[in-house]
Design an enzyme around this catalytic site. Structure first.
Site, mmCIF file in Angstrom:
data_model
loop_
_atom_site.group_PDB
_atom_site.id
_atom_site.type_symbol
_atom_site.label_atom_id
_atom_site.label_comp_id
_atom_site.label_asym_id
_atom_site.label_seq_id
_atom_site.Cartn_x
_atom_site.Cartn_y
_atom_site.Cartn_z
ATOM 1 N N GLU A 36 0.839 -1.201 0.000
ATOM 2 C CA GLU A 36 0.000 0.000 0.000
ATOM 3 C C GLU A 36 0.877 1.255 0.000
ATOM 4 O O GLU A 36 1.760 1.383 0.858
ATOM 5 C CB GLU A 36 -0.893 -0.001 1.247
ATOM 6 C CG GLU A 36 -1.888 -1.158 1.249
ATOM 7 C CD GLU A 36 -2.468 -1.455 2.638
ATOM 8 O OE1 GLU A 36 -2.343 -0.620 3.550
ATOM 9 O OE2 GLU A 36 -3.045 -2.549 2.798
ATOM 10 N N GLU A 67 -4.829 -6.391 2.958
ATOM 11 C CA GLU A 67 -3.625 -7.095 3.414
ATOM 12 C C GLU A 67 -3.643 -8.574 3.038
ATOM 13 O O GLU A 67 -2.597 -9.153 2.742
ATOM 14 C CB GLU A 67 -3.433 -6.926 4.922
ATOM 15 C CG GLU A 67 -2.784 -5.607 5.338
ATOM 16 C CD GLU A 67 -3.706 -4.394 5.233
ATOM 17 O OE1 GLU A 67 -4.922 -4.596 5.036
ATOM 18 O OE2 GLU A 67 -3.218 -3.256 5.351
ATOM 19 N N HIS A 136 -0.449 1.012 16.372
ATOM 20 C CA HIS A 136 0.578 1.260 15.353
ATOM 21 C C HIS A 136 1.973 1.203 15.956
ATOM 22 O O HIS A 136 2.897 1.815 15.440
ATOM 23 C CB HIS A 136 0.371 2.630 14.691
ATOM 24 C CG HIS A 136 -0.805 2.685 13.765
ATOM 25 N ND1 HIS A 136 -2.101 2.678 14.209
ATOM 26 C CD2 HIS A 136 -0.879 2.737 12.413
ATOM 27 C CE1 HIS A 136 -2.928 2.738 13.169
ATOM 28 N NE2 HIS A 136 -2.214 2.776 12.075
#
Ligand SMILES: Cc1ncc(C[n+]2csc(CCOP(=O)(O)OP(=O)(O)O)c2C)c(N)n1
Ligand SMILES: [Mg+2]
Lengths: 331, 343
Positions: A36, A67, A136
């Site tokens: 991506e 994904e 994250h």
């Protein structure tokens, strides 16, 4: 300048990623790259800038936010003659495509009695230190380490990014390549010309006879800082950069433990089942009588990572906690 | 259903013409062999010789045979755990498939995969996958590689109706369409997932065909119990994919004669439904059609007898094979042949 005419340039960990990918794509036309925002945008961490221009849209492909489709494409391509490098933007996102990683890519050679080879690399930005919060920031190299059939690599320097990435691309088995995202802006010397490393070889970054620190990725420079502090107090430690969890260089760790008699592991993983537990258990099982003190694990507490800088810094292993860990191991 | 069928130009759905006679004979032979093979596999399961689990495609043979007959040897098959027929259709030896079901050394993967993972790369049977949905994304990868290598190979990927409700299906369809991949997705709509009817959990009537437009594809709905229709649809889709026309999504309506797996009698299904579909059994139907176009019954009987003989021999060979060597437990995790994780 290095010796023997080898030009050495200072380069960021980030730029080393693009250099490593380009080195392999130049060498082998079957190497392709997908993920991506990796092409036109050059990656969300700007680690893949320039690759699209250099190699064109067939070999450098921007994908939808899919994904599973990314890893499935990599797997199907690897089983039919290509050597894909797939990017999963943040390693936390492995949770949405773990079937491909753990059930498909990892198991297929074994299940098919060796009929299917999967020479592919999955690169991903791993770990904390950049205040991104719990979804994250996690260090998940221990997830991958727990799955038979995956090789697991995590470089700590720009030079190793190039050399280990080359080794990963050339490896006949699937390799998960963890780039530590707080290291992207860090700099180091990278020699000119082709660099190819060997998977499963740890690097001794500093030698001392009093204790052994085993670390990975961003914890390596931190362990080296701790070693400086300890040296000020007359304690000389060896710092081993594992570089690869699978294959695991047990020999280098064991040899150092025989010399120092003390072992401290420093990992970003949350406490339970972090990779340090495996290293500790191997040393306890095989080198117990060479130990002169308790094995100490320095880890993130068993929590997700908090976002605020003060909280994240308190959660991740700090220089002070590493120094303290070494002192406890010396008791 | 009628509405969709009406929208479907008949010529596009079943190809330009009826298959040539030799193709039809090959299809019939494949279907009969699959049927006999799976009936034997079921018997061996009941005897405890096939261990673990097995998912039979009894009743769905016209899909596997029709598509295999339309594929080139270089094309790739990706199938599910219900993959015995697709594996046989690509030419994998019956004895090796049977031995794999029985966990024997002579198995297709020496017993390391089992019934749900039949793979024969030599025959471009690239695997049977047991996690619903994943292999659609993997078939894309083979198609992508074919496209980049300019190899002209097409990937054909079979899956069930239930698979259309998992995320991987939608990720795979979208990427295949965006990248114009040479891949043909074939939904074998047998109306049931494991024990739940697809209609009770799906927002549209045709779980695959009604989703095609969302990915810019034409809906294609075929009678999956008519091998001429599956063959015709396969020809059109595979040739289009091969010539750069991109992916296709085909829904083949069919039915499994037995239960979902193992010894499941499938009693959760209404009797009338089962009876109606048994009456549309693809094999007797095709037999009648072949007789109707003048094929000598003796030729068909010979095919049927040969299939029995072949299955008998395969079962004997598989049973005679010893268990796998125990060294295989730690073999072939890595390319070096071993499983060591340390240096
Ligand atoms: C991700 C996942 N969820 C659930 C299952 C359990 N399971 C195996 S087969 C099956 C039914 C699948 O139905 P369908 O796609 O219609 O295929 P069919 O069995 O009818 O051929 C289920 C739920 C699984 N294998 N994988
Ligand atoms: Mg079904």
């Amino acid at each position: 300048m290095g010796g023997r005419g080898v030009v050495v340039a200072e380069m960021t960990y980030r730029d080393a990623v693009a250099r490593g990918i380009a080195q392999e794509m130049d060498r082998d036309p079957s190497v392709v790259f997908l993920g991506e925002d990796v092409g036109a945008a050059g990656g969300v961490f700007k680690a893949t800038v320039g690759l699209l221009d250099r190699f064109g849209p067939e070999r450098v492909s921007d994908t939808p936010i899919s994904e599973q489709a990314i890893l499935g494409a990599a797997m199907g391509a690897a089983m039919t003659g290509l050597r894909p490098i797939a990017e999963i933007m943040f390693s936390d996102f492995f949770a949405v495509c773990w079937d491909l990683v753990a059930n498909e890519i990892a198991k297929t050679r074994y299940m098919t009695h060796g009929q299917v080879a999967l020479p592919l690399v999955i690169r991903t930005a791993n770990g904390g230190g950049v205040r991104f919060g719990a979804q994250h920031s996690q260090s998940v190299e221990n997830w991958a380490m727990a799955v038979p059939g995956l090789k697991v690599v995590a470089p700590s320097t720009p030079r190793d990014v190039v050399g280990l990435l080359a080794a990963a691309v050339r490896d006949p088995d699937p390799v998960i390549f963890f780039e530590q995202k707080s290291l992207y802006p860090t700099k180091g010397d990278v020699p000119d010309g082709e660099i190819v490393d060997t998977l499963g070889t740890a690097a001794v970054r500093r030698h001392g006879k009093d204790a052994t620190i085993v670390a990975l990725a961003a914890m390596v420079p931190r362990a080296l800082e701790a070693a400086d502090v300890l040296a000020g107090d007359g304690v000389e430690v060896t710092v081993i950069d594992l570089r690869s969890l699978v294959p695991l260089d047990v020999a280098t760790v064991a040899a150092s433990v025989v010399e120092t008699g003390h072992l401290v592991t420093v990992e970003e993983n949350p406490r339970l089942c972090g990779w340090g537990a495996e290293v500790a258990s191997i040393v306890a099982e095989e080198r117990l009588f060479d130990l002169d003190g308790p094995i100490v694990r320095v880890t993130t507490p068993h929590v997700p990572l908090p976002a605020a800088d003060a909280l994240e810094d308190a959660a991740l292993p700090s220089v002070a906690r590493i120094v303290d860990g070494v002192r406890r191991s010396l008791l | 259903m009628t509405e969709l069928r009406d929208r479907q130009p008949a010529g596009d759905a079943i190809g330009p013409a009826a298959p040539a006679l030799e193709v039809r004979m090959a299809i019939y032979k494949m279907m009969v062999q699959m049927r006999d093979f799976e009936k034997r596999a079921y018997d061996l399961f009941l005897q405890g010789l096939v261990k673990g689990t097995s998912h039979l495609g009894l009743g769905q043979e016209a899909v596997a045979a029709g598509f295999a007959a339309a594929m080139l040897p270089s094309d790739y098959t990706f199938a599910t755990y219900r993959g015995h027929n697709h594996t046989l259709a690509r030419g994998a030896p019956m004895a090796a498939v049977m031995a794999e079901l029985m966990g024997r050394r002579a198995g297709l993967m020496a017993g390391k995969g089992g019934s749900m993972h039949l793979t024969s790369v030599e025959h471009r049977m690239m695997g049977s996958y047991a996690i619903v949905g994943a292999h659609l994304t993997i078939a894309n990868g083979a198609a992508w590689s074919s496209k980049l290598r300019r190899a002209g190979e097409v990937a054909v990927c079979f899956f069930g109706d239930g698979t259309t409700n998992i995320g991987a299906f939608h990720e795979a369809l979208n990427l295949a369409a965006v990248w114009k991949l040479p891949v043909v997705f074939v939904c074998e709509n047998n109306r049931w997932m494991e024990y739940t009817p697809i209609s009770s959990v799906t927002a549209v009537g045709h779980p695959a065909a009604d989703r095609a437009r969302a990915y810019g594809l034409d809906p294609v709905l075929v009678d999956g119990n008519d091998a001429d229709q599956t063959y015709g649809a396969a020809r059109v889709a595979i040739e289009r994919a091969r010539s750069g026309g991109g992916p296709a999504l085909i829904e083949a309506e069919t039915y499994r004669h037995g239960g979902h797996s193992r010894a499941d009698p499938g009693k959760y299904r209404p009797d009338e439904e089962v009876e109606a579909w048994l009456a549309r059994d693809p094999i007797p139907r095709y037999r009648t059609r072949l007789l109707g176009v003048g094929v000598d019954e003796a030729v068909l009987v010979r095919i049927e007898e040969e299939a029995q003989t072949a299955v008998d021999a395969a079962a004997r060979e598989a049973e005679a094979s010893p268990p796998p060597d125990l060294s295989l437990v730690e073999a072939d995790l890595w390319a070096d042949g071993g499983s060591s994780w340390r240096r």
